[in-house]
Structures are given as structure tokens and as C-alpha cells.
Design an enzyme around this catalytic site. Structure first.
Site, PDB file in Angstrom:
ATOM      1  N   GLY A  13     -39.930 125.353   9.485  1.00 37.61           N
ATOM      2  CA  GLY A  13     -40.110 126.648   8.859  1.00 37.61           C
ATOM      3  C   GLY A  13     -39.106 127.084   7.994  1.00 37.61           C
ATOM      4  O   GLY A  13     -39.002 128.035   7.775  1.00 37.61           O
ATOM      5  N   ALA A  14     -38.586 126.430   7.578  1.00 39.27           N
ATOM      6  CA  ALA A  14     -37.488 127.096   6.609  1.00 39.27           C
ATOM      7  C   ALA A  14     -38.152 126.417   4.993  1.00 39.27           C
ATOM      8  O   ALA A  14     -36.808 127.349   3.697  1.00 39.27           O
ATOM      9  CB  ALA A  14     -36.276 125.736   6.327  1.00 39.27           C
ATOM     10  N   SER A  15     -39.018 127.414   5.041  1.00 39.85           N
ATOM     11  CA  SER A  15     -39.468 127.365   3.020  1.00 39.85           C
ATOM     12  C   SER A  15     -39.664 129.009   3.129  1.00 39.85           C
ATOM     13  O   SER A  15     -39.685 129.156   1.916  1.00 39.85           O
ATOM     14  CB  SER A  15     -40.997 127.059   2.934  1.00 39.85           C
ATOM     15  OG  SER A  15     -41.849 127.968   3.981  1.00 39.85           O
ATOM     16  N   ARG A  16     -38.955 130.026   3.831  1.00 38.77           N
ATOM     17  CA  ARG A  16     -38.576 131.654   4.157  1.00 38.77           C
ATOM     18  C   ARG A  16     -38.285 131.747   5.364  1.00 38.77           C
ATOM     19  O   ARG A  16     -37.994 131.399   6.387  1.00 38.77           O
ATOM     20  CB  ARG A  16     -40.266 131.906   3.695  1.00 38.77           C
ATOM     21  CG  ARG A  16     -41.057 131.595   5.026  1.00 38.77           C
ATOM     22  CD  ARG A  16     -43.006 132.394   3.945  1.00 38.77           C
ATOM     23  NE  ARG A  16     -43.502 131.990   5.191  1.00 38.77           N
ATOM     24  CZ  ARG A  16     -44.868 131.936   5.698  1.00 38.77           C
ATOM     25  NH1 ARG A  16     -43.956 133.724   5.478  1.00 38.77           N
ATOM     26  NH2 ARG A  16     -45.093 132.024   5.883  1.00 38.77           N
ATOM     27  N   ASP A  64     -46.682 120.064  10.125  1.00 37.24           N
ATOM     28  CA  ASP A  64     -47.508 121.583  10.772  1.00 37.24           C
ATOM     29  C   ASP A  64     -46.725 120.680  12.492  1.00 37.24           C
ATOM     30  O   ASP A  64     -46.979 119.779  12.728  1.00 37.24           O
ATOM     31  CB  ASP A  64     -48.954 121.013  10.354  1.00 37.24           C
ATOM     32  CG  ASP A  64     -49.555 121.222  11.959  1.00 37.24           C
ATOM     33  OD1 ASP A  64     -49.148 121.893  12.481  1.00 37.24           O
ATOM     34  OD2 ASP A  64     -50.759 122.579  11.887  1.00 37.24           O
ATOM     35  N   ASN A  91     -37.958 126.567  14.847  1.00 36.27           N
ATOM     36  CA  ASN A  91     -37.958 127.824  14.064  1.00 36.27           C
ATOM     37  C   ASN A  91     -39.092 128.801  13.659  1.00 36.27           C
ATOM     38  O   ASN A  91     -39.595 129.118  13.878  1.00 36.27           O
ATOM     39  CB  ASN A  91     -36.918 128.134  12.901  1.00 36.27           C
ATOM     40  CG  ASN A  91     -38.032 129.242  11.549  1.00 36.27           C
ATOM     41  OD1 ASN A  91     -36.934 130.460  12.125  1.00 36.27           O
ATOM     42  ND2 ASN A  91     -38.202 129.562  10.943  1.00 36.27           N
ATOM     43  N   SER A 143     -37.544 134.953  20.710  1.00 36.80           N
ATOM     44  CA  SER A 143     -37.800 136.476  20.055  1.00 36.80           C
ATOM     45  C   SER A 143     -37.584 137.396  21.056  1.00 36.80           C
ATOM     46  O   SER A 143     -37.049 137.481  22.387  1.00 36.80           O
ATOM     47  CB  SER A 143     -39.352 136.725  19.646  1.00 36.80           C
ATOM     48  OG  SER A 143     -39.070 138.249  20.124  1.00 36.80           O
ATOM     49  N   TYR A 156     -47.753 135.603  21.570  1.00 36.65           N
ATOM     50  CA  TYR A 156     -46.787 135.273  20.880  1.00 36.65           C
ATOM     51  C   TYR A 156     -45.393 135.692  22.214  1.00 36.65           C
ATOM     52  O   TYR A 156     -44.919 134.843  22.200  1.00 36.65           O
ATOM     53  CB  TYR A 156     -46.433 136.531  19.841  1.00 36.65           C
ATOM     54  CG  TYR A 156     -45.183 136.457  19.196  1.00 36.65           C
ATOM     55  CD1 TYR A 156     -45.275 135.494  18.483  1.00 36.65           C
ATOM     56  CD2 TYR A 156     -43.956 137.543  19.092  1.00 36.65           C
ATOM     57  CE1 TYR A 156     -43.677 135.695  17.594  1.00 36.65           C
ATOM     58  CE2 TYR A 156     -42.744 137.123  19.012  1.00 36.65           C
ATOM     59  CZ  TYR A 156     -42.893 135.974  18.186  1.00 36.65           C
ATOM     60  OH  TYR A 156     -41.290 135.792  17.240  1.00 36.65           O
ATOM     61  N   ALA A 158     -45.736 135.598  25.895  1.00 42.91           N
ATOM     62  CA  ALA A 158     -45.929 134.339  26.626  1.00 42.91           C
ATOM     63  C   ALA A 158     -45.453 133.313  25.586  1.00 42.91           C
ATOM     64  O   ALA A 158     -44.377 132.457  26.652  1.00 42.91           O
ATOM     65  CB  ALA A 158     -46.767 133.915  26.525  1.00 42.91           C
ATOM     66  N   LYS A 160     -43.291 132.508  23.338  1.00 43.63           N
ATOM     67  CA  LYS A 160     -41.738 133.054  23.170  1.00 43.63           C
ATOM     68  C   LYS A 160     -40.503 133.109  24.591  1.00 43.63           C
ATOM     69  O   LYS A 160     -39.291 132.715  25.356  1.00 43.63           O
ATOM     70  CB  LYS A 160     -41.179 134.051  22.549  1.00 43.63           C
ATOM     71  CG  LYS A 160     -41.768 134.237  21.096  1.00 43.63           C
ATOM     72  CD  LYS A 160     -41.247 133.323  20.297  1.00 43.63           C
ATOM     73  CE  LYS A 160     -41.724 132.979  18.528  1.00 43.63           C
ATOM     74  NZ  LYS A 160     -40.877 131.857  17.866  1.00 43.63           N
TER      75      LYS A 160
END
Ligand code: NAP
Length: 248
Positions: A13-16, A64, A91, A143, A156, A158, A160
């Protein structure tokens, strides 16, 4: 001389946003960086370009993270290109607020699949190489909500909280060869917060002891620390650049 010279890293997930910030930070420290993305190829290519423009080396790889075959191919591709993976940063994540009463099963499953199962899958394919070489660093992006929980985010929170427990369990399992840590950021200004209301933001600022939402640049140094020599004596830990939101 960078703190990650001669290292190779895979960031999911390093596109942004946070993933991009970590990828660029690792690039600046001398690592060769594999920039994973799901749908945002343009963003991933921009991350690669920024790293290359600064004299670093990077490649974008689509997958994915919730899909077993795609994660296997992702890891094989990166190993083929870089000869191994020294640092993995799990990430990639999604966040779709909903009360539990109104949450459909697909929303629950999607969040758990990307935010928790995704970290398991990528790690599952990366860990063998690290164990063979008796070294490696895994950094899981959790998180603060995995510690304190939040309304409309049971799924979310749960996932994290699961990431923090996964980090501790795996850290014990693969020590002393591989070091596994988590980062639990507080609210950080990124696209993930796009769907939040002004009221939510004001309440959040009032709740956080440092009275503001953080920036990606305030998360990146923790990842650089855990990936390099500064992280030599850390494993199973959860570090929290979170403005004091969750004191643990
Ligand atoms: P973001 O701006 O929404 O970016 C999410 C990233 O994850 C994108 O690069 C996206 O790729 C990727 N992604 C989503 N689903 C994926 C999938 N199935 N496979 C592979 N990649 C996928 O989020 P962010 O704020 O940077 O958050 C990054 C991480 O930090 C997440 O784990 C998040 O839970 C955590 N975090 C964020 C905050 C915050 O306040 N922002 C706070 C605490 C923790 P594409 O763009 O290609 O789709």
C-alpha cells in the site's frame, strides 16, 4: 551513507499516504524499495519516480494483499528483482466506518481481509527467506484504535488489535532471527480520513493530548528506526506516533 544501505524492502500500500512516505523515507536511507499498490498504479509510479529522482532504486508491483495467489506472486517478483527481502512493512489498509448494528458482513470481511489477513499472507510468503538468512525486520502498521477502540469502527479496531497481537506472537516465534514490531499511529492526515466529517475532526483534535491531527512525516521516522540499526534491540513492540491518543 544511509541507515538502510544494501537493504531491500517491500512496502504494501505504498501508492499514497503513509505507505508512500515510508517507501520514500526508506529510499532516502539507501534501501531498494518495492512499492506495492492495489489499484492506484499512477500513485505507485510517482512513489518510484520520487525515489529514483533522489538517486535510489525502486519498483512498483501490483497485488491485492488479501488474495493468496497475488501475495505469493508479489513476494516472488520482489525476491527475483532484489534477491531477497530484508524489511517488510505491512501497511495496506482500508477503513469504512459503520455502526455494528448496520454493518453488512461484506464490510466486516473486507476490512479483516485487507487489514489483518493481508498482513498474515504477505508475511507468510516473506518469512521463509528471512528465516533462511537468520535476519529480517517486519513492521506491521496497526493503529491506536487497535488499543483504545472507536465507535463505528469495530471491524477496523478488531483488525488492528489483531495486528498488535499477531506482532507479539510472531516476534516470539521467530526470535532471535527475525524482529517483528508494530507502529500504531494516531489520526494522520491522509486519504483514509477523506470520509470523516468536520465535527469528527474537531472532536478528534480535542481528544488527542497534542491537540492536532498528525502528518505522514511524523510516522516515517519510527519506521526508519525499526528497520535500521536503531531498531536492533526492539521486537514485539508497538510504537505509537499518535500525539498521546492511546497511552499504553
Ligand atoms: P490510505 O491513504 O487510504 O492508503 C491506503 C493504501 O493501502 C493505498 O496505497 C492502497 O492502495 C493500499 N491498499 C488498500 N487496499 C489494498 C489491497 N487490498 N491490497 C494492496 N494495497 C491496498 O491509508 P493511510 O492513511 O496511508 O493508511 C495506511 C495504514 O496506516 C493503514 O494500515 C491504516 O489502517 C493505518 N493507519 C492510518 C491512520 C490514519 O489516520 N491515516 C491511523 C492509524 C493507522 P491503492 O491506492 O493502490 O488502492
Amino acid at each position: 551513507m544511509g541507515s538502510l544501505d544494501d537493504k531491500s524492502a517491500l512496502i504494501t500500500g505504498a501508492s499514497r499516504s503513509i505507505g508512500r512516505g515510508i517507501a520514500e523515507g526508506f529510499g532516502r536511507e539507501g534501501a531498494a524499495v518495492a512499492v506495492n499498490y492495489h489499484s492506484n498504479e499512477e500513485g505507485a509510479e510517482e512513489t518510484v519516480e520520487t525515489i529514483e529522482d533522489a538517486g535510489g532504486s525502486a519498483t512498483a508491483v501490483q497485488a491485492d494483499v488479501s488474495d493468496e495467489n497475488e501475495t505469493k506472486e508479489l513476494v516472488e517478483t520482489v525476491i527475483e528483482e532484489f534477491g531477497g527481502i530484508d524489511v517488510l512493512v505491512n501497511n495496506a489498509g482500508v477503513l469504512e466506518p459503520s455502526t455494528l448494528a448496520e454493518m453488512d458482513v461484506e464490510t466486516w470481511d473486507r476490512t479483516i481481509s485487507v487489514d489483518l489477513r493481508g498482513a498474515f499472507l504477505v508475511t507468510r510468503f516473506v518469512i521463509a527467506g528471512m528465516l533462511d538468512r537468520s535476519e529480517g525486520r517486519i513492521i506491521n502498521i496497526a493503529s491506536q484504535l487497535g488499543i483504545k477502540g472507536a465507535e463505528e469502527l469495530t471491524h477496523y479496531s478488531a483488525a488492528k488489535g489483531g495486528i498488535i497481537a499477531f506482532t507479539r506472537a510472531l516476534a516470539r516465534e521467530v526470535a532471535p532471527d527475525v524482529q517483528v514490531n508494530a507502529i500504531a499511529p494516531g489520526p494522520i492526515e491522509t486519504d483514509l480520513l477523506d470520509d470523516t466529517t468536520e465535527e469528527w475532526r474537531e472532536n478528534k483534535k480535542a481528544e488527542v493530548p497534542l491537540s492536532r491531527i498528525g502528518t505522514v512525516d511524523e510516522v516515517v521516522p519510527t519506521a526508519v528506526l525499526l528497520a535500521g540499526h536503531g531498531g536492533d534491540y526492539y521486537t514485539g513492540q508497538t510504537l505509537s506516533p499518535d500525539g498521546g491518543d492511546a497511552m499504553h
